[in-house]
Design an enzyme around this catalytic site. Structure first.
Site, PDB file in Angstrom:
ATOM      1  CE  LYS A 129      -1.902   2.416   3.296  1.00  0.00           C
ATOM      2  NZ  LYS A 129      -1.626   3.765   2.750  1.00  0.00           N
ATOM      3  CD  GLU A 136      10.561  11.758  12.557  1.00  0.00           C
ATOM      4  OE1 GLU A 136       9.514  11.132  12.790  1.00  0.00           O
ATOM      5  OE2 GLU A 136      11.489  11.297  11.882  1.00  0.00           O
TER       6      GLU A 136
HETATM    7  P1  NAI Z   1       1.962   7.656   8.989  1.00  0.00           P
HETATM    8  O1  NAI Z   1       2.788   6.760   9.828  1.00  0.00           O
HETATM    9  O2  NAI Z   1       0.548   7.916   9.406  1.00  0.00           O
HETATM   10  O3  NAI Z   1       1.897   7.110   7.471  1.00  0.00           O
HETATM   11  C1  NAI Z   1       2.791   6.217   6.889  1.00  0.00           C
HETATM   12  C2  NAI Z   1       2.044   5.101   6.166  1.00  0.00           C
HETATM   13  O4  NAI Z   1       1.279   4.372   7.129  1.00  0.00           O
HETATM   14  C3  NAI Z   1       1.043   5.572   5.118  1.00  0.00           C
HETATM   15  O5  NAI Z   1       1.020   4.666   4.062  1.00  0.00           O
HETATM   16  C4  NAI Z   1      -0.281   5.523   5.867  1.00  0.00           C
HETATM   17  O6  NAI Z   1      -1.397   5.371   5.023  1.00  0.00           O
HETATM   18  C5  NAI Z   1      -0.074   4.298   6.729  1.00  0.00           C
HETATM   19  N1  NAI Z   1      -0.918   4.248   7.940  1.00  0.00           N
HETATM   20  C6  NAI Z   1      -1.394   5.285   8.672  1.00  0.00           C
HETATM   21  N2  NAI Z   1      -2.126   4.834   9.705  1.00  0.00           N
HETATM   22  C7  NAI Z   1      -2.121   3.487   9.625  1.00  0.00           C
HETATM   23  C8  NAI Z   1      -2.703   2.454  10.407  1.00  0.00           C
HETATM   24  N3  NAI Z   1      -3.448   2.720  11.476  1.00  0.00           N
HETATM   25  N4  NAI Z   1      -2.478   1.164  10.047  1.00  0.00           N
HETATM   26  C9  NAI Z   1      -1.714   0.876   8.978  1.00  0.00           C
HETATM   27  N5  NAI Z   1      -1.162   1.805   8.197  1.00  0.00           N
HETATM   28  C10 NAI Z   1      -1.350   3.101   8.506  1.00  0.00           C
HETATM   29  O7  NAI Z   1       2.718   9.021   8.868  1.00  0.00           O
HETATM   30  P2  NAI Z   1       2.145  10.476   8.449  1.00  0.00           P
HETATM   31  O8  NAI Z   1       0.928  10.832   9.231  1.00  0.00           O
HETATM   32  O9  NAI Z   1       2.066  10.537   6.996  1.00  0.00           O
HETATM   33  O10 NAI Z   1       3.336  11.395   8.986  1.00  0.00           O
HETATM   34  C11 NAI Z   1       3.392  11.713  10.381  1.00  0.00           C
HETATM   35  C12 NAI Z   1       4.787  11.728  10.892  1.00  0.00           C
HETATM   36  O11 NAI Z   1       5.353  10.451  10.760  1.00  0.00           O
HETATM   37  C13 NAI Z   1       5.754  12.638  10.140  1.00  0.00           C
HETATM   38  O12 NAI Z   1       5.655  13.959  10.579  1.00  0.00           O
HETATM   39  C14 NAI Z   1       7.050  12.009  10.501  1.00  0.00           C
HETATM   40  O13 NAI Z   1       7.449  12.446  11.773  1.00  0.00           O
HETATM   41  C15 NAI Z   1       6.740  10.534  10.552  1.00  0.00           C
HETATM   42  N6  NAI Z   1       7.082   9.840   9.295  1.00  0.00           N
HETATM   43  C16 NAI Z   1       8.228   9.108   9.239  1.00  0.00           C
HETATM   44  C17 NAI Z   1       8.606   8.522   8.074  1.00  0.00           C
HETATM   45  C18 NAI Z   1       9.857   7.714   7.965  1.00  0.00           C
HETATM   46  O14 NAI Z   1      10.459   7.694   6.906  1.00  0.00           O
HETATM   47  N7  NAI Z   1      10.244   6.980   8.995  1.00  0.00           N
HETATM   48  C19 NAI Z   1       7.847   8.687   6.843  1.00  0.00           C
HETATM   49  C20 NAI Z   1       6.621   9.423   6.998  1.00  0.00           C
HETATM   50  C21 NAI Z   1       6.288   9.993   8.195  1.00  0.00           C
END
Ligand code: NAI
Ligand code: MG
Length: 496
Positions: free
Chosen positions: A188, A395
């Site tokens: 996904k 972060e």
């Molecule tokens: P997120 O963790 O919500 O999203 C990342 C992925 O997880 C997306 O594909 C999203 O659809 C999916 N996702 C979201 N909720 C989920 C759930 N309950 N179950 C399964 N999958 C789920 O991150 P978001 O809201 O886009 O960004 C928030 C913060 O996360 C950013 O400000 C940053 O601090 C961190 N982040 C870290 C990343 C990294 O490379 N480690 C990448 C993106 C965000």
């Protein structure tokens, strides 16, 4: 329905953008025929509508992936798996400009940087193509009565959930090792950046992969993402994203079928500059460390610690350097920094900037939005940031750098480790002994010496502490996509 639309970018002109879910080798609509729009963060306007996967589509994709794993993919030779991946790598290179332009359009990253991402995707896919027929077990001698060997077997159906900051690079990091090891995949993409993953799906088809080996869904975390994490017929889930969601994925895995879990989560990585560093070099890497990809890197060098002997000089020179970073249209040739990915991320980052100001840190440059359209934020440097301040602890995931001062090596190590995260870190010094001592003491999965953000598909990457579980890239990733089977054969007589 064609599940495709014509889009245009300044770099590529017109191109055909797939918009369907990619299941069993075909683009299709979701069961509920729902769609959602992907936004261009430069203009804040929708780019196009695409099919949205719900829990029902996850079910369908998983059953396809299961059937393909059992009936087809298991029988495909490792050499043939290798050929598919090598071909896919070639296609990424052939369509490099288009793929890079899609990243710039959908994510906002500078086109020049997006091209580097796509080159790295090809490198990663080719590297794992090289591994596919070199994944071997061992013969283990225990005694003359038994003959023992181990095999590395695929795990089965793998669910993969990726973020929006490196949409295609994360696609390649996840799919390369999974497929090389013989798994089938349901991936996904992030809801903010679904377009690249779908174009890459078209290349999967062209590369000749049997239908159902790689399935790509666009959709939201709370619905499709959560369904992957909790699915009873997914054998392993790999996730990159926020620590909050990482915890939910682990819980969902524990509460369902105890699927195997690898997580690549956030960071608050220290970038430590000693008095004896080559200061010009250090400034370049500190600048790149935090402002590359608009600060949206899990390994961003967001905590900068500078030794007291060069602190003032460093800040003056770093301000000049960061002030010269060109912010603007991702498609303009000299742009270094484009917009943040979404309104939500923009608001989060501006909130942190406000907090930093209120906490009493000094704004050296930036601190405001850039322009009045698009999610642009000025490169922002805070100095005099103390350890307790929120902007030194959490972060931010944006172009915001927090700088603190240290006197001794011991203090630098203590500050560097003063976080719940442990993804990356860096040391700038001209003294080899300092570099090795400090890198041994830092609790982080990667330590860069006199450089920053230099990832390579041959080098393992992943987190200590709350930054994750497991490693991506390098040989290490193979261990996360295969499982060891021990076969022990009795040669001698019955014992009991
Ligand atoms: P997120 O963790 O919500 O999203 C990342 C992925 O997880 C997306 O594909 C999203 O659809 C999916 N996702 C979201 N909720 C989920 C759930 N309950 N179950 C399964 N999958 C789920 O991150 P978001 O809201 O886009 O960004 C928030 C913060 O996360 C950013 O400000 C940053 O601090 C961190 N982040 C870290 C990343 C990294 O490379 N480690 C990448 C993106 C965000
Ligand atoms: Mg978008």
């Amino acid at each position: 329905m064609s599940f495709s639309t014509t889009l245009e970018t300044p770099q590529t002109g017109k191109y055909e953008q797939p918009t369907g879910l990619f299941i069993n080798g075909e683009f299709t609509h979701g069961v509920d025929k729902k769609t959602f729009e992907s936004i261009n963060p430069t203009t804040e306007k929708p780019i196009c509508a695409i099919q949205e996967a719900t829990e029902k589509d996850v079910d369908i994709a998983v059953s396809v992936a299961r059937k393909t794993f059992e009936e087809t993919w298991r029988k495909v030779t490792p050499e043939q798996r290798s050929r598919y991946l090598l071909k896919l790598a070639d296609l990424f290179e052939r369509d490099l400009d288009t793929l890079a332009a899609i990243e710039s359009l959908d994510n906002g990253k500078a086109f020049s940087m997006a091209k580097v991402d796509i080159g790295m995707c090809a490198g990663c896919l080719r590297y794992y193509g090289g591994w596919a027929d070199k994944i071997e077990g061992k013969v283990i001698d225990t005694n003359s009565e038994t003959f023992n060997y181990t095999k590395q077997e695929p795990i089965g159906v793998v669910g993969q959930i990726i973020p929006w900051n490196f949409p295609l690079l994360m696609w390649a990091w996840k799919i390369g090792p999974a497929v090389a090891c013989g798994n089938t995949v349901v991936l996904k993409s992030a809801e903010q950046t679904p377009l690249g993953a779908l174009y890459a799906a078209k290349l999967v088809k062209e590369a000749g992969f049997p239908p159902g080996v790689i399935n790509i869904l666009s959709g939201f975390g709370k619905t499709a993402g959560a369904a992957i994490a909790a699915h009873m017929d997914i054998d392993k889930v790999a996730f990159t994203g926020s620590t909050v969601v990482g915890r939910q994925i682990m819980k969902a895995a524990a509460g369902s079928n105890l699927k195997k879990v690898t997580l690549e989560l956030g960071g608050k990585s220290p970038n430590i500059v000693f008095n004896d560093a080559d200061i010009e070099n250090a400034i370049s890497w500190v600048n790149f460390g935090i402002f590359f990809n608009h600060g949206q890197c899990c390994c961003a060098g967001s905590r900068v610690y500078v030794q007291d002997g060069i602190y003032d000089k460093f800040i003056e020179a770093f301000k000049k350097r960061a002030g010269a970073n060109k912010v603007g249209d991702p498609f303009a040739q000299d742009t270094f920094q484009g917009p943040q990915v979404s309104q939500l991320q923009f608001d989060r980052i501006m909130g942190y900037i406000d907090t930093g100001k209120k906490e009493g840190a000094k704004v050296e440059i930036g601190g405001e939005r850039h322009g009045d359209k698009g999610f642009f934020i000025q490169p922002t440097i805070f100095s005099n940031v103390s350890s307790e301040m929120k902007i030194m602890q959490e972060e931010i995931f944006g172009p915001v750098c927090s700088i603190g001062k240290f006197s001794t090596e011991e203090e630098a190590i203590k500050l560097g480790n003063a976080t719940t995260y442990g993804l990356a870190s860096a040391v700038h010094t001209s003294n080899l002994n300092t570099a090795i001592r400090v890198s041994s003491a830092l609790r982080a999965g990667t330590v860069w010496i006199n450089q920053y953000n230099m990832l390579h598909h041959q080098l393992p990457f992943g987190g200590y502490k709350e930054s994750g579980i497991g490693r991506e890239l390098g040989e290490a990733a193979l261990a996360n996509y295969s499982q060891t089977k021990t076969v022990s054969i009795r040669l001698g007589d019955a014992l009991f």
